[in-house]
Design a protein around this motif. Structure first.
Motif, PDB file in Angstrom:
ATOM      1  N   ILE A 132       0.860  -1.181   0.000  1.00 48.66           N
ATOM      2  CA  ILE A 132       0.000   0.000   0.000  1.00 48.66           C
ATOM      3  C   ILE A 132       0.896   1.230   0.000  1.00 48.66           C
ATOM      4  O   ILE A 132       1.891   1.269   0.735  1.00 48.66           O
ATOM      5  CB  ILE A 132      -0.918   0.000   1.244  1.00 48.66           C
ATOM      6  CG1 ILE A 132      -1.885  -1.198   1.192  1.00 48.66           C
ATOM      7  CG2 ILE A 132      -1.697   1.309   1.344  1.00 48.66           C
ATOM      8  CD1 ILE A 132      -2.742  -1.363   2.415  1.00 48.66           C
ATOM      9  N   ILE A 141      -7.390   5.528   6.033  1.00 53.43           N
ATOM     10  CA  ILE A 141      -7.746   4.317   5.290  1.00 53.43           C
ATOM     11  C   ILE A 141      -8.418   3.314   6.218  1.00 53.43           C
ATOM     12  O   ILE A 141      -9.349   2.610   5.825  1.00 53.43           O
ATOM     13  CB  ILE A 141      -6.496   3.691   4.640  1.00 53.43           C
ATOM     14  CG1 ILE A 141      -5.840   4.685   3.675  1.00 53.43           C
ATOM     15  CG2 ILE A 141      -6.862   2.409   3.908  1.00 53.43           C
ATOM     16  CD1 ILE A 141      -6.654   5.003   2.465  1.00 53.43           C
ATOM     17  N   LEU A 176      -7.015   0.675  -3.080  1.00 56.11           N
ATOM     18  CA  LEU A 176      -6.000   0.980  -2.058  1.00 56.11           C
ATOM     19  C   LEU A 176      -4.607   1.141  -2.684  1.00 56.11           C
ATOM     20  O   LEU A 176      -4.230   0.393  -3.568  1.00 56.11           O
ATOM     21  CB  LEU A 176      -5.952  -0.145  -1.014  1.00 56.11           C
ATOM     22  CG  LEU A 176      -7.154  -0.212  -0.089  1.00 56.11           C
ATOM     23  CD1 LEU A 176      -6.920  -1.233   1.004  1.00 56.11           C
ATOM     24  CD2 LEU A 176      -7.461   1.136   0.508  1.00 56.11           C
TER      25      LEU A 176
END
Lengths: 176, 176
Positions: A132, A141, A176
């Motif tokens: 990520i 997130i 993501l």
DNA sequence: CGAGTTCTTGACCTATGGGTCCAGAAAGGT
DNA sequence: ACCTTTCTGGACCCATAGGTCAAGAACTCG
């Protein structure tokens, strides 16, 4: 727990509980005091069994995104497979009781906090592993993922098939 | 609509409705037939007033992401500003009645379909404008955004402050 | 085993839920 | 002005929600 989960708080009657438990009404009230008190116990039991299960799923081994996708898929599948389509008891409770029952709202809030924290930890792990982008705010997130789960489990209550849920899961992980 | 929205279906009594409407019970039942029928009318009214408002917000002018962020912020702000914290009536109805009331579930489903469609259109517009990567599946992102709204509006019911909702909104717009 | 304690149960209670009905007030036609 | 039709409010109805209680069953423990 099963009854409250299926019918919600207001729609569950003492008779429902007596039938489900197979005990007399006196025992019920002698043991739990009130419908409200029993509900709270049921919600705590839900937290300890169901809600924690998700967090544990996220702590397994393997690539972060795989774990995440697997966990979301698992939630969607079990929710859809449930003949009663009960969804998530915490979500349902938030929707039903958050204006009128501060204690119940607080329980749900705490469950959400824990789940959000687990997601955040997962995201940080994903960032360390290079899965990520490290530029993203892990806290934000984490909130996004909690929010996605809450949405998913509510949608699961009215979804006609798995399609929309699958789209949500794929898009969420992909983004993501 | 206001009463059902605030208290939910099961927790709303005929007396509540009579008090809120300022009419006699006979008139109430003469006009609407049953609590259930009135609820359905209320839900339709909600759809026509509130739910459509979001879709219209998305159709304004300007950069797609700005519109989206603005619309989400607007939802979060109004939900938090509401002293009763009623959230979204469609979401609440899904949580409360989806196992037991197919007609209500269907109404909610259709509202969700419309909103998802509006998001999809918005995403496609964003892709044409170069704001959103054209590689993404607009349908899936539409589902993701619907899901985010559903989550947000449920979270708004129990949120202590605007922080978590803000994080969700920022993260959601940023990941697109 | 027997006395004391705890559990269990279903009858019982009151208030309310959801709804019907009817007597009279308003509204409408002529 | 009169009759008819619709509307209104609230008294009334039955079943159930949510809960209590007393009497007996079951369990303890010396």
């Amino acid at each position: 727990m099963e009854v409250f989960w299926r019918k919600g708080y207001a729609a569950t009657t003492p008779q429902d509980l007596v039938d489900a438990l197979g005990i007399g009404k006196g025992s019920l009230y002698n043991a739990f005091g009130s419908k409200r008190a029993l509900f709270e116990k049921a919600l705590c039991r839900y937290r300890d069994s169901q809600a924690l299960a998700l967090i544990e799923m996220l702590e397994e081994k393997g690539p972060v995104k795989d774990r995440l996708r697997k966990a979301l898929r698992f939630l969607a599948e079990t929710d859809l497979a449930d003949p009663d389509r009960r969804g998530c008891m915490a979500v349902n409770t938030a929707a039903e009781l958050a204006g009128t029952d501060e204690a119940a709202a607080d329980l749900v809030r705490r469950m959400f906090d824990r789940t959000e924290g687990a997601f955040r930890v997962l995201v940080e792990e994903g960032q360390r592993a290079g899965e990520i982008a490290p530029g993203r705010d892990a806290h934000a997130i984490g909130s996004l993922l909690l929010n996605a789960v809450v949405g998913l489990r509510l949608m699961a209550r009215i979804a006609e098939g798995p399609d929309r849920l699958s789209r949500v899961i794929d898009a969420t992980v992909d983004v993501l």
